[in-house]
Write an enzyme that holds these catalytic residues in place. Structure first.
Site, mmCIF file in Angstrom:
data_model
loop_
_atom_site.group_PDB
_atom_site.id
_atom_site.type_symbol
_atom_site.label_atom_id
_atom_site.label_comp_id
_atom_site.label_asym_id
_atom_site.label_seq_id
_atom_site.Cartn_x
_atom_site.Cartn_y
_atom_site.Cartn_z
ATOM 1 N N CYS A 2 128.893 81.250 -51.633
ATOM 2 C CA CYS A 2 130.377 81.310 -51.635
ATOM 3 C C CYS A 2 130.623 82.298 -52.821
ATOM 4 O O CYS A 2 129.784 82.663 -53.921
ATOM 5 C CB CYS A 2 130.831 80.097 -52.399
ATOM 6 S SG CYS A 2 130.726 78.648 -51.231
ATOM 7 N N ARG A 27 127.806 86.581 -49.508
ATOM 8 C CA ARG A 27 127.467 85.323 -50.098
ATOM 9 C C ARG A 27 127.964 83.919 -49.172
ATOM 10 O O ARG A 27 127.761 82.810 -49.530
ATOM 11 C CB ARG A 27 128.340 85.336 -51.601
ATOM 12 C CG ARG A 27 128.026 86.385 -52.517
ATOM 13 C CD ARG A 27 128.785 86.053 -53.687
ATOM 14 N NE ARG A 27 128.214 85.133 -54.502
ATOM 15 C CZ ARG A 27 127.271 84.974 -55.478
ATOM 16 N NH1 ARG A 27 126.660 86.217 -55.905
ATOM 17 N NH2 ARG A 27 126.953 84.025 -56.281
ATOM 18 N N ASN A 99 132.629 78.069 -56.819
ATOM 19 C CA ASN A 99 131.022 78.399 -56.285
ATOM 20 C C ASN A 99 130.440 77.481 -56.730
ATOM 21 O O ASN A 99 130.313 77.397 -57.934
ATOM 22 C CB ASN A 99 131.010 79.772 -56.539
ATOM 23 C CG ASN A 99 129.617 80.142 -56.497
ATOM 24 O OD1 ASN A 99 128.784 80.874 -57.146
ATOM 25 N ND2 ASN A 99 128.808 79.471 -55.412
ATOM 26 N N GLY A 100 129.511 76.732 -56.209
ATOM 27 C CA GLY A 100 128.809 75.594 -56.700
ATOM 28 C C GLY A 100 128.632 74.234 -55.891
ATOM 29 O O GLY A 100 129.552 74.237 -54.772
ATOM 30 N N GLU A 478 106.475 87.072 -43.916
ATOM 31 C CA GLU A 478 107.952 87.788 -43.895
ATOM 32 C C GLU A 478 108.204 88.355 -42.679
ATOM 33 O O GLU A 478 109.450 88.312 -42.661
ATOM 34 C CB GLU A 478 107.539 89.039 -45.357
ATOM 35 C CG GLU A 478 108.852 89.844 -45.506
ATOM 36 C CD GLU A 478 110.057 89.090 -45.869
ATOM 37 O OE1 GLU A 478 110.087 87.772 -46.277
ATOM 38 O OE2 GLU A 478 111.210 89.851 -45.858
ATOM 39 N N LYS A 482 112.026 87.650 -41.001
ATOM 40 C CA LYS A 482 112.920 88.648 -40.975
ATOM 41 C C LYS A 482 113.337 88.609 -39.627
ATOM 42 O O LYS A 482 114.519 88.596 -39.156
ATOM 43 C CB LYS A 482 112.055 89.969 -41.169
ATOM 44 C CG LYS A 482 112.812 91.261 -41.711
ATOM 45 C CD LYS A 482 113.637 90.993 -43.018
ATOM 46 C CE LYS A 482 113.362 89.957 -43.954
ATOM 47 N NZ LYS A 482 114.145 89.730 -44.869
ATOM 48 N N GLU A 485 115.366 85.261 -38.844
ATOM 49 C CA GLU A 485 116.678 85.287 -39.522
ATOM 50 C C GLU A 485 117.856 86.273 -38.849
ATOM 51 O O GLU A 485 119.002 85.942 -38.891
ATOM 52 C CB GLU A 485 116.742 85.308 -40.970
ATOM 53 C CG GLU A 485 116.318 86.582 -41.483
ATOM 54 C CD GLU A 485 116.198 86.921 -43.028
ATOM 55 O OE1 GLU A 485 116.968 86.174 -43.704
ATOM 56 O OE2 GLU A 485 115.363 87.669 -43.589
ATOM 57 N N HIS A 501 93.887 75.588 -33.748
ATOM 58 C CA HIS A 501 93.964 74.076 -34.233
ATOM 59 C C HIS A 501 95.357 73.570 -33.874
ATOM 60 O O HIS A 501 95.904 72.910 -34.523
ATOM 61 C CB HIS A 501 93.453 74.148 -35.633
ATOM 62 C CG HIS A 501 92.356 74.841 -35.972
ATOM 63 N ND1 HIS A 501 91.025 73.998 -35.529
ATOM 64 C CD2 HIS A 501 91.802 75.883 -36.587
ATOM 65 C CE1 HIS A 501 90.074 74.628 -36.119
ATOM 66 N NE2 HIS A 501 90.383 75.921 -36.478
ATOM 67 N N LYS A 600 123.359 85.285 -48.609
ATOM 68 C CA LYS A 600 122.455 86.162 -49.689
ATOM 69 C C LYS A 600 121.981 85.393 -50.815
ATOM 70 O O LYS A 600 120.929 85.488 -51.271
ATOM 71 C CB LYS A 600 122.863 87.528 -49.769
ATOM 72 C CG LYS A 600 121.889 88.496 -50.230
ATOM 73 C CD LYS A 600 122.439 89.888 -50.067
ATOM 74 C CE LYS A 600 121.005 90.627 -50.338
ATOM 75 N NZ LYS A 600 119.705 90.509 -49.588
HETATM 76 C C1 G6P Z 1 118.277 83.759 -49.431
HETATM 77 C C2 G6P Z 1 118.263 85.103 -48.792
HETATM 78 C C3 G6P Z 1 116.527 85.559 -48.747
HETATM 79 C C4 G6P Z 1 116.192 85.578 -50.363
HETATM 80 C C5 G6P Z 1 116.291 84.189 -50.912
HETATM 81 C C6 G6P Z 1 115.772 84.279 -52.372
HETATM 82 O O1 G6P Z 1 117.616 82.719 -48.633
HETATM 83 O O2 G6P Z 1 118.690 84.995 -47.428
HETATM 84 O O3 G6P Z 1 116.819 87.026 -48.388
HETATM 85 O O4 G6P Z 1 114.804 86.032 -50.128
HETATM 86 O O5 G6P Z 1 117.575 83.696 -50.860
HETATM 87 O O6 G6P Z 1 116.782 85.119 -52.960
HETATM 88 P P1 G6P Z 1 116.473 85.798 -54.559
HETATM 89 O O7 G6P Z 1 117.851 86.394 -54.588
HETATM 90 O O8 G6P Z 1 116.082 84.717 -55.158
HETATM 91 O O9 G6P Z 1 115.655 86.813 -54.242
#
Ligand code: G6P
Length: 605
Positions: A2, A27, A99-100, A478, A482, A485, A501, A600
C-alpha cells in the site's frame, strides 16, 4: 505494501497526488483512491484497479482549485479488492488513508458498533478511521483524537488523515509503517517513500515511530515538539523513469553492471575491501564468530549466495533465515554472533521485526539496505547501503545483484581481517568482484537473443525445474523465484542431487529442467543429474561454465557463460536467469513490472 501520499499547498493537489500514486503503484495496485478538500468539503473518488482508472474517473471535472488531497494505492489484506474496500475511508467528519494492519480491529469494531457507529467495508482501516472520528467527536481536538486512537490500535500503520472541519490540513502519524514528509516551494507533502516525492521536492524528513505531524500550506508541525530536521536527497527523478526501455525490469537489469560498481567503489581502498566508511573496522570483523543472515524473498536468496562465499573464504559459520521464521523461532546464538538483515526497501515488516528481536537479544546487527534512511537502515547498529538507486519493477534485479556484490566484498573483507586469506589473494578477489562481475553481465546482455530462444522453448509449459549444487543451488532458488513471479509458470528449485528423492516423479515428456553448473569440480555430478532427468523425458537446458566439456550431448540446449572466476560466474549466471525469466514473461504477455498479487515493499507480516 500500500502506498499513501498527501499534499497541501498552493495549487493542483489532485494532479500532484495522482502523479505520486503512479510512482507508488509498485507498493500495491489492486485499487486506488483520493480524498480532496474542495470548498470546505471532503470529496472522495476511488476505483477498483489502477491509477489509470482513477485518472479516467477524475478526468473532465475541473479540479485545479483543490489545494489539499490524500491518496492511496492498495495491496489488499483485509477485504477483497473492491470499490467499497478501497481507501480513502470516511467515518463522520474524518477521512483517512492507511498503510499497515490494525490487528485488533475486530474488538474495536464491535465496541464502536455498540456505540452506534456504522461500517460499510471489510477493512481494518475503516475501523481505525471510525476510532479517530469517535474521539474527535468527543473532544473536537484532532491531536487528542489521533493519539487516543493510536494508543488503542495494535499493529502497524502510517496514516494520513483529513478532517472536514479543518480545511487544507493533513494530519499524519506512523507506527511501524514508513512515512516521509517533504517540504516544497509550493507546500508540504507526505508519502510512504521518498521516490514518490522526488518530482516535487528533494527536502524530506522521515518520521520517527509514534511521531504525529500536522501539515498545512505554510508549515509542518511535529506534535511531540521540535522542528523536522530536513534532509536533502540526491535521488533524481530521471532515475525513476523508464528511460526508453519497454519495462523497468529490463532497464534495471541493464543498470546492474553500473550499480555493482557503484556499490563497491567507495569500499575499496588501495585494492583491498574497506568498510571503515560504514563504521566497520578491523576489530569489528575480528570479533565475528558466527553470522546469521535474515531476510525475505530475493534478499534472503542473496543471503544464500553470501553464506557460500563467507564460509568458503572466511571460514565463519553462516546460517540464512527467512525473516518471518527467525522472529518467532529464533535460533540459539552465542557471543560474537553478527545478525545481518538484508533488505532492498529497508521496510520489510518481518525483516524489521527480526532486526528488533536480535537487538533485544543483545546481538550486533548490520543492515544491508538500498533505500536510504529507511527504518532498517536507521535502527540497525551498523548499515551499509547498496546504492543501486531506485528500483521500480516489483521483481528485484539490480537490488539483488548489489546485495550479492556487497556481501561478496564483505566476505573478502572478513576473510582478510581474520587472516584466512593474504593481501595478494584479497586484492585478486576484490578485483574479480569489481571488474569481472560487471563485465560478464555485459557479455550476457549482448547475448540476449540466445536467451529469448530458450524462453521460446519453455514459455508454454506449466512446470519448470531449476537444479544446481552449492552456490548454483542458491542461484537456482533466485532463478526459480524470478521466473514464477513474473511469468506465473510454476517453477521449483532443487539441489541437483535431491531431485531423484521424490520430485523426479513429476518429470514428464518435455518438462523443462534448467541446470546451472558453474563449478568445475562438480561438472560430472551435474552431468549425471541432467542425464537422470533426460532419461525420463525432460527437456534439459544447461547453463554452464565455459570449461565444461562435451556439453553437446549432455543437454538439449547449452548456454555457456563467459570465461571468469567463481565470483564472476555468480553474476553471469544471475543475468542469464533474469533474462530467461524476462523473455518468458514477455512471450506470455504478462504484466512484467507489476505481477499480479505482489507488492514490492511488504510492510505487513
Ligand atoms: C517482496 C518483493 C521481493 C523482495 C522481498 C524482500 O516480496 O517482491 O522482490 O525480495 O519483498 O524485500 P526487501 O525490500 O526486504 O529486500
Amino acid at each position: 505494501m500500500c502506498g499513501i501520499i498527501g499534499y497541501t499547498g498552493i495549487n493542483e493537489a489532485v494532479k500532484k497526488v495522482t502523479k505520486g500514486l503512479e510512482i507508488l503503484e509498485y507498493r500495491g495496485y489492486d485499487s486506488v483512491g483520493i480524498c480532496a478538500c474542495s470548498n470546505g468539503k471532503l470529496e472522495i473518488a476511488k476505483a477498483k484497479g489502477r491509477v489509470s482508472e482513477l485518472k479516467r474517473i477524475l478526468s473532465g471535472e475541473p479540479r485545479e482549485n483543490v489545494l489539499c488531497a490524500i491518496g492511496h494505492t492498495r495491496w489488499a489484506t483485509h477485504g477483497a479488492p473492491s470499490y467499497v474496500n478501497a481507501h480513502p475511508h470516511r467515518v463522520g467528519r474524518t477521512c483517512l488513508v492507511h498503510n499497515g494492519i490494525i490487528e485488533n480491529y475486530k474488538e474495536i469494531k464491535s465496541r464502536l458498533e455498540g456505540e452506534g457507529v456504522n461500517f460499510v467495508s471489510d477493512t481494518d482501516t475503516e475501523v481505525g478511521c471510525g476510532l479517530i472520528n469517535y474521539y474527535y467527536e468527543k473532544t473536537k481536538d484532532p491531536y487528542n483524537a489521533i493519539l487516543s486512537a493510536s494508543a488503542e490500535m495494535k499493529g502497524s500503520y502510517a496514516l494520513a488523515i483529513m478532517l472536514e472541519d479543518e480545511e487544507n490540513t493533513i494530519y499524519a502519524i506512523r507506527q511501524g509503517s514508513p512515512l516521509i514528509i517533504a517540504k516544497g516551494k509550493d507546500g508540504f507533502y507526505l508519502a510512504s517513500d521518498l521516490t514518490a516525492l522526488i518530482p516535487f521536492t528533494k527536502e524530506y524528513y522521515s518520521l520517527n515511530e509514534g511521531e504525529l505531524v500536522r501539515l498545512s500550506k505554510n508549515e509542518a508541525i511535529i506534535y511531540q515538539g521540535g522542528e523536522p530536521e530536513w534532509k536533502i536527497t540526491d535521488m533524481s527523478f530521471e532515475a525513476s523513469k523508464k528511460g526508453g526501455y519497454d519495462h523497468f525490469m529490463l532497464k534495471e537489469m541493464y543498470e546492474q553492471p553500473k550499480a555493482i560498481k557503484g556499490s563497491l567503489t567507495s569500499r575499496i581502498v588501495n585494492g583491498l575491501p574497506d568498510f571503515s566508511s560504514d563504521g566497520l573496522d578491523k576489530s569489528f570483523f575480528e570479533k565475528i564468530k558466527e553470522i546469521h543472515i535474515v531476510a525475505c524473498g530475493s534478499a534472503m536468496h542473496a543471503g544464500l549466495v553470501a553464506a557460500c562465499l563467507i564460509e568458503k573464504s572466511a571460514l565463519v559459520p553462516t546460517s540464512v533465515y527467512i525473516a518471518s521464521e527467525y522472529r518467532y523461532n529464533p535460533p540459539i546464538t552465542r557471543e560474537g554472533t553478527l545478525v545481518i538483515v538484508v533488505s532492498q526497501s529497508g521496510e520489510t515488516a518481518d525483516s524489521l521485526a527480526s532486526l528488533r528481536h536480535a537487538k533485544e537479544r543483545g546481538l550486533t546487527t548490520l543492515g544491508i539496505v538500498n533505500a536510504v534512511e529507511t527504518t532498517i537502515a536507521r535502527e540497525a547498529d551498523f548499515r551499509a547501503y547498496t546504492y543501486a538507486g531506485p528500483e521500480i519493477a516489483v521483481a528485484t534485479t539490480k537490488g539483488y545483484a548489489t546485495q550479492v556484490s556487497l556481501l561478496g566484498l564483505f566476505a573478502i573483507c572478513l576473510a582478510y581481517n581474520k587472516g584466512e586469506i593474504d593481501e595478494k589473494n584479497a586484492k585478486a578477489l576484490t578485483e574479480c568482484l569489481f571488474f569481472e562481475a560487471p563485465a560478464v553481465m555485459e557479455n550476457v546482455l549482448i547475448r540476449r537473443a540466445q536467451l529469448k530462444e530458450i524462453a521460446k522453448q519453455i514459455y508454454e509449459r506449466d512446470d519448470i525445474f531449476y537444479i544446481g549444487r552449492g552456490i548454483d543451488y542458491a542461484m537456482s532458488q533466485e532463478a526459480s523465484l524470478k521466473l514464477k513471479e513474473i511469468s506465473y509458470i510454476h517453477s521449483q528449485a532443487y539441489a541437483a542431487g535431491e531431485l531423484k528423492h521424490g520430485t523426479i516423479s513429476l518429470i514428464e515428456d518435455g518438462t523443462p529442467v534448467i541446470a546451472i553448473a558453474t563449478q568445475e569440480a562438480l561438472f560430472d555430478k551435474m552431468d549425471s543429474n541432467i542425464k537422470e532427468v533426460r532419461a525420463r523425458g525432460a527437456k534439459t537446458i544447461l547453463i554452464c561454465h565455459e570449461k565444461m566439456q562435451n556439453t553437446e550431448g549432455c543437454a538439449d540446449i547449452v548456454f555457456k557463460l563467459p570465461k571468469s572466476s567463481y565470483l564472476g560466474n555468480i553474476f553471469s549466471s544471475l543475468m542469464t536467469v533474469q533474462l530467461i525469466a524476462y523473455e518468458t514473461a514477455l512471450l506470455r504477455e504478462c504484466d512484467i513490472d507489476k505481477p499480479k498479487n505482489l507488492a514490492k515493499s511488504v510492510t505487513v507480516e
